[in-house]
Scaffold this active site. Structure first.
Site, PDB file in Angstrom:
ATOM      1  N   SER A 115       1.300  -1.221   0.200  1.00  0.00           N
ATOM      2  CA  SER A 115      -0.081   0.019   0.647  1.00  0.00           C
ATOM      3  C   SER A 115       1.047   1.365  -0.205  1.00  0.00           C
ATOM      4  O   SER A 115       2.187   1.531  -0.784  1.00  0.00           O
ATOM      5  CB  SER A 115      -0.810  -0.153   1.316  1.00  0.00           C
ATOM      6  OG  SER A 115      -2.152   1.684   1.013  1.00  0.00           O
ATOM      7  N   GLU A 208      -1.664  -2.599  -8.636  1.00  0.00           N
ATOM      8  CA  GLU A 208      -3.084  -3.136  -7.644  1.00  0.00           C
ATOM      9  C   GLU A 208      -3.141  -1.229  -6.590  1.00  0.00           C
ATOM     10  O   GLU A 208      -2.377  -1.103  -6.886  1.00  0.00           O
ATOM     11  CB  GLU A 208      -2.424  -4.295  -6.399  1.00  0.00           C
ATOM     12  CG  GLU A 208      -1.842  -3.489  -4.768  1.00  0.00           C
ATOM     13  CD  GLU A 208      -2.686  -2.938  -3.684  1.00  0.00           C
ATOM     14  OE1 GLU A 208      -3.245  -3.199  -3.686  1.00  0.00           O
ATOM     15  OE2 GLU A 208      -1.519  -2.352  -2.858  1.00  0.00           O
ATOM     16  N   HIS A 284      -5.035  -5.077  -1.225  1.00  0.00           N
ATOM     17  CA  HIS A 284      -5.710  -5.403  -0.455  1.00  0.00           C
ATOM     18  C   HIS A 284      -6.777  -5.993  -0.267  1.00  0.00           C
ATOM     19  O   HIS A 284      -8.200  -5.813  -0.867  1.00  0.00           O
ATOM     20  CB  HIS A 284      -6.538  -3.559  -0.005  1.00  0.00           C
ATOM     21  CG  HIS A 284      -5.557  -2.508  -0.568  1.00  0.00           C
ATOM     22  ND1 HIS A 284      -4.594  -2.328  -0.996  1.00  0.00           N
ATOM     23  CD2 HIS A 284      -5.774  -1.463   0.958  1.00  0.00           C
ATOM     24  CE1 HIS A 284      -3.331  -1.354  -0.717  1.00  0.00           C
ATOM     25  NE2 HIS A 284      -3.674  -1.128   0.421  1.00  0.00           N
TER      26      HIS A 284
END
Length: 310
Positions: A115, A208, A284
């Site tokens: 992230s 992502e 995630h």
């Protein structure tokens, strides 16, 4: 290709530092993974501000000064063998100008996170160090698969990782090898044009994301295209795309691999011929399997998608 430094394997009794370079985290949300780390035979140590809180338009774990102190302490402390981010969120970009690798260069160690931690993965790779794009210490509200953590420990212990991914209708078949780069698309996008951006030439790019409006996803892809990214890479791996668009309107909102997000990506790369693999288990999502940023990978997209870290 430049020589990438891979940290040494961990051994039982080694110390893993847990730090919070971005968002605020509650102690209870770390305990499960701390227990797991200890059950594997490793020790844990928390940074001074790992459980801190600083409110400034966002709940950070500390001021920029406090967070960079923890990060530089973990990077350069010879008694620490690996660094595991407690969570992502927002805030890692604040730290890039102040990271110091003086002692780290003499004693490289694994950095683990995903992230917002993508910018630290990129920073380390710019300095020729590999790192792990994988699950943070904090377990997400939707949970985390056992394999997500087990594969991280395999990497820390020097074991090879190999993934086989089910065939996807949007895949582009082909075979390629190259250095793996990437992570969270929003952070890859945010670093474009800065000294901290990934070098995309002849690389295999992984992306992502979570929580983006579909137009925002398209905007980021257009920016990558305008920056020449898709002309430079040798392959593309797409992981989780979840909580995309409007929760009330998107029937796939909770799905790990949003169908419409995937269609947008496929449209934007249609004119390019590099091998493309959709549905990779990283992001995630519940089954968030780690990747080594900076590793050489072999990518084969045929009946199934194969990714092997060499």
């Amino acid at each position: 290709m430049k020589n990438i430094v891979f940290p040494k394997n961990l051994k039982k009794g080694d110390q893993i530092a847990i730090i919070s370079p971005a968002g605020f985290v509650e102690e209870a949300s770390l305990q499960s993974t701390i227990n797991l780390i200890k059950s594997k035979g490793y020790e844990t140590i928390l940074g001074k501000n790992t459980l801190g809180k600083f409110e400034n338009g966002y709940n950070y774990s500390g001021t920029e000064k406090e967070r960079i102190q923890d990060l530089n302490w973990a990077f350069n402390n010879p008694e620490i063998s690996a660094i595991w981010a407690s969570r992502g969120g927002y805030g890692c970009q604040h730290l890039l100008r102040h990271l110091k690798l003086s002692e780290f260069r003499q004693n490289p160690k694994w950095y683990i996170g995903y992230s917002d931690n993508t910018v630290i993965n990129s920073y380390l790779l710019k300095n020729n160090f590999a790192s792990i794009h994988g699950q943070t210490v904090k377990t997400a509200s939707f949970g985390v698969s056992e394999g997500s953590y087990e594969d991280i420990f395999k990497i820390l212990e020097g074991k090879k990782i190999y993934y086989s991914v089910e065939k996807h209708q949007l895949n582009k078949n082909g075979k390629t090898e190259g250095e793996l780069i990437g992570g969270n698309l929003a952070l890859i996008y945010a670093l474009l044009g800065t000294p901290y951006s990934f070098d995309f030439k002849d690389k295999i790019l992984f992306i992502e994301d979570i929580g983006e409006n579909f137009y925002a996803l398209d905007r980021m892809l257009i920016s990558l295209d305008l920056a020449g990214v898709f002309r430079k890479i040798k392959g593309l791996i797409i992981g989780g795309m979840t909580n995309m668009g409007d929760e009330k309107e998107n029937k796939n909102y909770e799905e790990p691999f949003d169908e419409f997000a995937y269609e947008i990506i496929a449209q934007r790369i249609k004119k390019y011929n590099f091998p493309t693999l959709f549905g990779f288990p990283n992001g995630h999502i519940f089954d968030n399997r780690p990747l080594i940023i900076g590793s050489k990978v072999k990518m084969e997209v045929e009946e199934k998608g194969l990714v092997k870290i060499l």
